[in-house]
Design a protein around this motif. Sequence first.
Motif, PDB file in Angstrom:
ATOM      1  N   ILE A 113      67.734   9.365  44.728  1.00 23.54           N
ATOM      2  CA  ILE A 113      66.440   9.530  44.069  1.00 23.54           C
ATOM      3  C   ILE A 113      66.423  10.865  43.320  1.00 23.54           C
ATOM      4  O   ILE A 113      66.719  11.919  43.884  1.00 23.54           O
ATOM      5  N   THR A 161      63.999   6.743  40.144  1.00 25.66           N
ATOM      6  CA  THR A 161      62.813   7.441  40.644  1.00 25.66           C
ATOM      7  C   THR A 161      61.918   6.438  41.357  1.00 25.66           C
ATOM      8  O   THR A 161      62.042   5.228  41.162  1.00 25.66           O
ATOM      9  N   ARG A 162      61.030   6.942  42.175  1.00 29.20           N
ATOM     10  CA  ARG A 162      60.088   6.055  42.880  1.00 29.20           C
ATOM     11  C   ARG A 162      58.857   5.820  42.036  1.00 29.20           C
ATOM     12  O   ARG A 162      58.426   6.679  41.303  1.00 29.20           O
ATOM     13  N   HIS A 182      60.510  -1.054  44.402  1.00 27.75           N
ATOM     14  CA  HIS A 182      60.667   0.275  45.009  1.00 27.75           C
ATOM     15  C   HIS A 182      60.988   1.385  44.006  1.00 27.75           C
ATOM     16  O   HIS A 182      60.687   2.546  44.257  1.00 27.75           O
ATOM     17  N   PHE A 183      61.657   1.008  42.886  1.00 27.84           N
ATOM     18  CA  PHE A 183      62.198   2.057  42.029  1.00 27.84           C
ATOM     19  C   PHE A 183      61.907   1.807  40.548  1.00 27.84           C
ATOM     20  O   PHE A 183      61.647   0.681  40.125  1.00 27.84           O
ATOM     21  N   GLU A 184      62.041   2.899  39.811  1.00 31.37           N
ATOM     22  CA  GLU A 184      62.056   2.818  38.341  1.00 31.37           C
ATOM     23  C   GLU A 184      63.434   3.292  37.888  1.00 31.37           C
ATOM     24  O   GLU A 184      63.915   4.339  38.335  1.00 31.37           O
ATOM     25  N   VAL A 223      68.456  -0.617  49.157  1.00 30.05           N
ATOM     26  CA  VAL A 223      67.225   0.148  48.947  1.00 30.05           C
ATOM     27  C   VAL A 223      67.279   1.444  49.755  1.00 30.05           C
ATOM     28  O   VAL A 223      66.943   2.533  49.261  1.00 30.05           O
ATOM     29  N   THR A 273      64.406  13.736  41.731  1.00 27.41           N
ATOM     30  CA  THR A 273      63.088  14.381  41.682  1.00 27.41           C
ATOM     31  C   THR A 273      63.254  15.662  40.883  1.00 27.41           C
ATOM     32  O   THR A 273      63.382  15.630  39.676  1.00 27.41           O
ATOM     33  N   ASN A 320      67.341   5.274  48.320  1.00 35.90           N
ATOM     34  CA  ASN A 320      66.299   6.199  48.784  1.00 35.90           C
ATOM     35  C   ASN A 320      66.886   7.454  49.415  1.00 35.90           C
ATOM     36  O   ASN A 320      66.378   8.564  49.225  1.00 35.90           O
TER      37      ASN A 320
END
Length: 414
Positions: A135, A413-414, A383-385, A127, A137, A131
């Motif tokens: 990730i 992504t978050r 935690h994530f998608e 995780v 964005t 992160n």
Amino acid sequence: MRLRHIPGPPLAGWSKAVWLLRKSLGGRFHLDTAEACEKYGSIVRIGPNELVTNDPDVLRRISAVRSPYTRSEWYAGARLEPEYDSMFSERNEERHNMLRSKAAIAYSGKDNKYLEQSIQDNIAKLVRLLNSKYISTTEFRPVDMAEKLQLLTLDIISEIAFGDPFGNLESDEDISSYMETTKNMMPLIILLGTWPELAKVFFWKPLRRFLPKETDTSGVGKLMGIGKKVVAERFGPDKKVKQDMIGSLLAHGLSKREVYVAGSDTSATTMRVTLLYIVTNPHAVIKEGMRIFPPVTGFLSKTVPNGGDTINGTFIPVGTTIGWSPFGLMRSKKIWGSDAKLFRPERWLEGSAEDRQKKDIECLGKNIANIELNKAYVELLRHFEFTLVDPVVPWKGYNAGLFIHSDLLMKVTR
């Protein structure tokens, strides 16, 4: 042709090279055997002395505790040391059952009070890795989840087996080159299992220097060296006592040489497959992921005993080997219904508990794997998608008894 009375692909009964060897090395043996069973029936001739089945009753018959069937020469291909058999490669039924019995408690995890915490800690490392580096964005950062999940399972099995993780997740790389070595070795193991005569040549003394050795700096040999070093530390006046898998194996009577640890590849495959189906179908569950894409596809054949056997009205002569088709079994319409090839998790809520239990396949490490899988999915999806980068070709895969997957590229992504 001794098996001419049993249906199968044309000319397959004349030589292993015609069908069996070619398909074994083709990367889709799991599908080839399933298609053969679908076309020719539940018992299919695929070689001069080889049959394959997708019939659960036949598999129970040849694998029962007191079955007269014995482990075939196929297992010899999985031997890592020329003159010594591990629990998996051992063909002597009595010794294999003895080793399996002694190993059962260790593989259940009951002796390891830190088991769940070790699994949880390594999932937390994954995780943190996602992160910190992957990730997406404003910047697109695709991640190969096939690789990351293998790093996870390698760190988990090393910590619960040896007491310390390899450190793959912290370095974000396969520091022992295990995955690359497995990718290169598995086709050879399948070749030796399909054609056992070659194993005798391969283990010929002048060629043994090419086998994995505990002094290797990478790959399977390095893991063998780590395992032997850890086991050696558990003996002598200054011996270490740890509540890990090796400690449990030794406590239950296995010798230094008999200790055998496995499990990262099958867990990683199940994680990849079920994550893929979760992403494409949010109602996914673990059992359906393992059914639609069973992680172990080795032939695992047994030899027909003296006197032969009659199966489903067909006589099978002594010495014939019968292997299984896991995809044929797990996608059989006879067992699973007309939608057998459809990913439908609700099927595990249907029927009686007894019916569902009959459809479960047991393995030594099932308890640990279930803990891994349940915790991994909860934490990752909390935690994530995850979104597939290429839904049309979601990954690259090659089958060689175990699955070798790569490029399961995802946007996180978050």
